[in-house]
Scaffold this active site. Structure first.
Site, PDB file in Angstrom:
ATOM      1  N   CYS A 152       0.788  -1.665   0.633  1.00  0.00           N
ATOM      2  CA  CYS A 152      -0.257  -0.367  -0.131  1.00  0.00           C
ATOM      3  C   CYS A 152       1.773   1.469   0.040  1.00  0.00           C
ATOM      4  CB  CYS A 152      -1.273   0.298   0.905  1.00  0.00           C
ATOM      5  SG  CYS A 152      -1.475   1.082   1.368  1.00  0.00           S
ATOM      6  N   GLU A 225      -5.246  -3.511  -3.159  1.00  0.00           N
ATOM      7  CA  GLU A 225      -4.600  -2.506  -3.722  1.00  0.00           C
ATOM      8  C   GLU A 225      -5.553  -1.740  -4.977  1.00  0.00           C
ATOM      9  OE1 GLU A 225      -4.113  -0.066  -1.699  1.00  0.00           O
ATOM     10  OE2 GLU A 225      -3.476  -0.476  -0.453  1.00  0.00           O
TER      11      GLU A 225
END
Length: 550
Positions: A152, A225
């Protein structure tokens, strides 16, 4: 997979292996629209609300990881600093919310993509996912949690830097400049590097099995993500994926070094050398025989040397006139006609040398099946043929001497419906005679193939989008003739010749952002042939993302 003592570092190795997911995230409708600045504010509000849910979970995961790292004081300090950076991110998001006058985190519940990632992250921190369900050691929980969080941070740093280049060109008028600045700034970039360094340090003593777990966690986090960005509801027309707006697409592609890692000429020469008869080996008089190995090697080396020397001289001839400021198609065409004459003479020398005489069709097909293609190439063509809403015509246009080699390469990947325009060996039985049916030898021949196909299609359907993918000077005429010309790789001679005649090379992602910015509500996206603009990519993953989506 990198080992724990890999000098590159585990974090860097895992990031490189996640190239597909990082590119896909950059090419999502949300990120493209955000980059160009015309993303609707309602969509951005929704994204901020989702990110607030996400960041609160991130802070909680950091807290759990910190609690599990009591025996590693340095790790505990690093994790605490990283948790504080998340708190700062939440404060930044809070400032956005205050500008709008309401608490979006309460009014907008987490969507499925947000919940999938937060559930995955908290399960990892608790040691309750399949890969690590039997691990009770707190320190191991801590390092696996960090591994699930690194993607992330790195992805946001990557996207932030990519978007910053757009803001730099647009000045202070970009509506989302504040958000972009926060993720492209040195402080955030440093935070991403800090958590990667922490992961590298925690991975030093890991076993191969533990590193495999790391890889699975990292890859799963990257996929989640990417899905997070894909799930943002973009209620506006977007330039990506192309297949959404254009249901009929004609795709042309070169083969050598566009699809492959090695030139087919070299592959065929290697087959000839590998199967060349040994001294004294006898053949039936009726059988076509190959050249002895020593003679074959010397002949091939002489041909390669002559080609290289004459090619270098030709490049100088093509650049003899002054460089133009604007795209000059006629000048480019004249220069590539010189290259066309050169290529045909080179092919004539090859056939007259008889180095291709006696090659067995079965050996050629076997070499095609084993041919290594560029990363993502076969996935792209498989995706095109299987796409439920895309009517695609695929044409491979190649100088390759032997079409059977190309057909074998694609058929090994299950691609049977592409149309091939290439030269063909002439056989007697299974053995090549050394002669070639010459169909596509030059840039002008390639252009003729493209124009013939376009003429046929225009008579049936003028709404079809035309895309040409290539890598070399020989593709330039087709690249500028197609609606969208895409160069894969970084050929210096291609850029030198193209630039000399006014061709502009633009990175594909940047070009798509500019195209999105040009869009006026209620109209389509226009792509103009012979504009002199050619787009560049580093891999087939970008082409896949642009045309088919993630």
């Amino acid at each position: 997979m990198a080992t724990s003592d890999d000098p590159v570092g585990v974090a860097k190795s895992l990031w490189v292996r996640s190239h597909k997911e990082s590119v896909n995230s950059l090419y999502t409708p949300f990120v493209i629209s955000l980059a160009c600045g015309n993303l609707k504010m309602d969509t951005f509000r929704h994204y901020i609300a989702q990110d607030v849910h996400f960041l609160k979970c991130f802070a909680q995961a950091y807290k759990l990881a910190e609690e599990c790292s009591d025996d590693d004081a340095a790790a505990k300090v690093s994790i605490n600093k990283l948790r504080q950076s998340v708190v700062q991110e939440l404060e930044m998001h809070g400032s956005f919310c205050r500008e709008w006058g309401f608490d979006v985190s309460k009014e907008t519940p987490p969507n499925f993509a947000t919940k999938n990632y937060t559930d995955f992250l908290l399960a990892t921190a608790a040691g309750k996912i399949d890969a690590i369900e039997n691990i009770l050691n707190p320190f191991e929980k801590s390092k696996y949690t960090i591994c699930a969080m690194v993607p992330c941070m790195r992805l946001y740093a990557f996207i932030g830097k990519s978007l910053q280049s757009i803001v730099d060109n647009n000045g202070d008028c970009h509506p989302y400049k504040k958000w972009i600045d926060s993720y492209s700034c040195e402080a955030f970039q440093e935070a991403a590097l800090q958590i990667e360094n922490l992961l590298d340090r925690l991975s030093v003593t890991l076993t191969g099995e533990e590193l495999d777990i790391m890889q699975k966690l990292y890859h799963q986090a990257m996929k989640l993500e990417m899905e997070f960005f894909l799930a943002q509801p973009v209620d506006q027309k977007t330039v990506v994926p192309l297949s959404k707006e254009h249901h009929r697409v004609t795709i042309f592609s070169d083969f050598d070094l566009t699809c492959t890692l090695v030139d087919s000429c070299t592959v065929l020469a290697d087959i000839a050398m590998a199967t060349s008869p040994s001294p004294g080996q006898l053949h039936p008089e009726s059988q076509i025989t190959q050249m002895p190995l020593t003679k074959l090697t010397n002949t091939w080396e002489a041909l390669v040397k002559q080609y290289a020397e004459e090619y270098e001289h030709l490049m100088e001839t093509m650049l003899v006139n002054h460089k133009v400021e604007k795209f000059y198609y006629e000048g480019l065409r004249e220069a590539l006609e010189l290259l066309s004459t050169f290529e045909k003479k080179a092919n004539l020398r090859v056939t007259e040398s008889e180095i291709l005489k006696g090659l067995n069709l079965e050996d050629i097909k076997h070499a095609g099946e084993r041919l290594v293609l560029q990363d993502g190439c076969m996935d792209f063509f498989q995706g095109v043929t299987k796409h439920p809403n895309l009517n695609a015509n695929i044409h491979v246009v190649s100088y390759c001497w032997c079409g059977d080699l190309i057909r074998s390469a694609f058929e090994s990947g299950g691609i049977h419906n592409m149309q091939l325009h290439a030269n063909e060996f002439i056989y007697e039985g299974l053995l090549s005679t050394g002669k070639i049916m010459k169909r596509v030898e030059s840039p002008v021949d390639k252009l003729q193939v493209l124009n013939n196909v376009l003429k046929e299609h225009d008579q049936c359907d003028q709404t079809s989008m035309t895309i040409y993918i290539g890598d070399s000077i020989g593709d330039l005429l087709c690249l500028v003739e197609a609606d969208i010309g895409i160069v894969i790789g970084s050929s210096s001679s291609l850029r030198k010749i193209g630039g000399h005649f006014g061709v502009t090379f633009i990175p594909l992602w940047f070009g798509l952002v500019m195209k999105q910015r040009e869009h006026v509500e209620g109209t389509g996206f226009s792509w103009n042939r012979r504009s002199g603009i050619v787009y560049t990519v580093s891999s087939w993953v970008e082409i896949h993302s642009m045309i088919l989506g993630c």
